[in-house]
Design a protein around this motif. Structure first.
Motif, PDB file in Angstrom:
ATOM      1  N   GLN A   1      86.457  45.030  48.485  1.00  0.00           N
ATOM      2  CA  GLN A   1      86.809  45.137  47.070  1.00  0.00           C
ATOM      3  C   GLN A   1      86.949  43.747  46.424  1.00  0.00           C
ATOM      4  OE1 GLN A   1      90.391  47.435  46.551  1.00  0.00           O
ATOM      5  NE2 GLN A   1      89.764  48.147  44.527  1.00  0.00           N
ATOM      6  N   ILE A   2      87.574  42.827  47.124  1.00  0.00           N
ATOM      7  CA  ILE A   2      87.748  41.460  46.609  1.00  0.00           C
ATOM      8  C   ILE A   2      86.391  40.777  46.442  1.00  0.00           C
ATOM      9  CG2 ILE A   2      88.562  39.143  47.240  1.00  0.00           C
ATOM     10  CD1 ILE A   2      91.071  40.598  48.468  1.00  0.00           C
TER      11      ILE A   2
ATOM     12  N   THR B   1      83.466  42.160  46.175  1.00  0.00           N
ATOM     13  CA  THR B   1      82.713  42.870  45.136  1.00  0.00           C
ATOM     14  C   THR B   1      83.217  42.465  43.747  1.00  0.00           C
ATOM     15  OG1 THR B   1      82.369  44.714  46.644  1.00  0.00           O
ATOM     16  CG2 THR B   1      82.016  45.160  44.310  1.00  0.00           C
ATOM     17  N   HIS B   2      84.529  42.382  43.600  1.00  0.00           N
ATOM     18  CA  HIS B   2      85.139  41.962  42.339  1.00  0.00           C
ATOM     19  C   HIS B   2      84.651  40.568  41.932  1.00  0.00           C
ATOM     20  CE1 HIS B   2      88.188  41.523  39.197  1.00  0.00           C
ATOM     21  NE2 HIS B   2      88.426  40.322  39.682  1.00  0.00           N
ATOM     22  N   LEU B   3      84.498  39.690  42.919  1.00  0.00           N
ATOM     23  CA  LEU B   3      84.036  38.328  42.659  1.00  0.00           C
ATOM     24  C   LEU B   3      82.510  38.257  42.499  1.00  0.00           C
ATOM     25  CD1 LEU B   3      86.289  36.328  45.145  1.00  0.00           C
ATOM     26  CD2 LEU B   3      86.508  36.431  42.656  1.00  0.00           C
ATOM     27  N   GLY B   4      81.843  39.384  42.721  1.00  0.00           N
ATOM     28  CA  GLY B   4      80.382  39.409  42.596  1.00  0.00           C
ATOM     29  C   GLY B   4      79.675  38.669  43.716  1.00  0.00           C
TER      30      GLY B   4
ATOM     31  N   ARG C   1      93.184  38.040  50.892  1.00  0.00           N
ATOM     32  CA  ARG C   1      93.901  38.573  49.717  1.00  0.00           C
ATOM     33  C   ARG C   1      94.752  37.484  49.067  1.00  0.00           C
ATOM     34  NH1 ARG C   1      96.991  43.107  51.617  1.00  0.00           N
ATOM     35  NH2 ARG C   1      95.269  44.495  51.200  1.00  0.00           N
TER      36      ARG C   1
ATOM     37  N   GLU D   1      94.314  35.896  45.322  1.00  0.00           N
ATOM     38  CA  GLU D   1      95.382  35.927  44.313  1.00  0.00           C
ATOM     39  C   GLU D   1      95.693  34.547  43.765  1.00  0.00           C
ATOM     40  OE1 GLU D   1      98.499  38.020  46.364  1.00  0.00           O
ATOM     41  OE2 GLU D   1      97.493  39.958  46.105  1.00  0.00           O
TER      42      GLU D   1
ATOM     43  N   SER E   1      87.951  31.845  45.302  1.00  0.00           N
ATOM     44  CA  SER E   1      86.850  31.522  44.380  1.00  0.00           C
ATOM     45  C   SER E   1      86.440  30.063  44.520  1.00  0.00           C
ATOM     46  CB  SER E   1      87.269  31.796  42.929  1.00  0.00           C
ATOM     47  OG  SER E   1      87.474  33.169  42.734  1.00  0.00           O
TER      48      SER E   1
ATOM     49  N   ARG F   1      81.637  35.380  40.389  1.00  0.00           N
ATOM     50  CA  ARG F   1      81.820  35.842  39.008  1.00  0.00           C
ATOM     51  C   ARG F   1      83.158  35.315  38.503  1.00  0.00           C
ATOM     52  NH1 ARG F   1      82.115  41.571  39.470  1.00  0.00           N
ATOM     53  NH2 ARG F   1      79.892  41.583  39.831  1.00  0.00           N
TER      54      ARG F   1
END
Length: 114
Positions: A43-44, A46-49, A93, A97, A102, A113
């Motif tokens: 999920q992390i 994917t969220h960051l692309g 995680r 946060e 990133s 992203r």
């Protein structure tokens, strides 16, 4: 495990992390994770692309044990970026946060992203 098996599994791991910029050793697949911790890291990312290769350790008992020995890390999932072990779910995680994940990905040339 014997050393012949170890070296074969380790060689496969080295090849996977050399051939793919971002690799997640996980339980299940990115589409269908088999544990909450693997799902959280998917999920992390994917969220960051972030494009990544998910490798299901449940399909291969030798790999399941081998990856833990390879990284000296006892749990799954395990995230590798540009051949370097980043950590498991809690570390990923936490890094996400704080924005550290990133930065770590971007600094290694991985598109993230904003």
């Amino acid at each position: 495990m014997n050393t012949i098996t170890d070296s074969a599994v380790f060689e496969r791991i080295r090849q996977d992390i050399a051939d793919n910029s971002v690799v997640l050793y996980m339980k299940g697949t990115p589409i269908f994770p088999q544990c909450g911790f693997s799902a959280a890291v998917v999920q992390i990312l994917t969220h960051l692309g972030v494009k990544f290769k998910g490798i299901d350790i449940l399909q291969d008992p030798e790999l399941r044990q081998g990856i833990k020995e390879f990284s000296s890390w006892p749990t799954i999932p395990q995230l590798y970026v540009k051949g370097e072990f980043v950590g498991g779910c809690d570390i990923v995680r936490e890094m996400f946060e704080t924005g550290e994940l990133s930065e770590a990905l971007s600094s290694r040339g991985i598109d993230v992203r904003a």
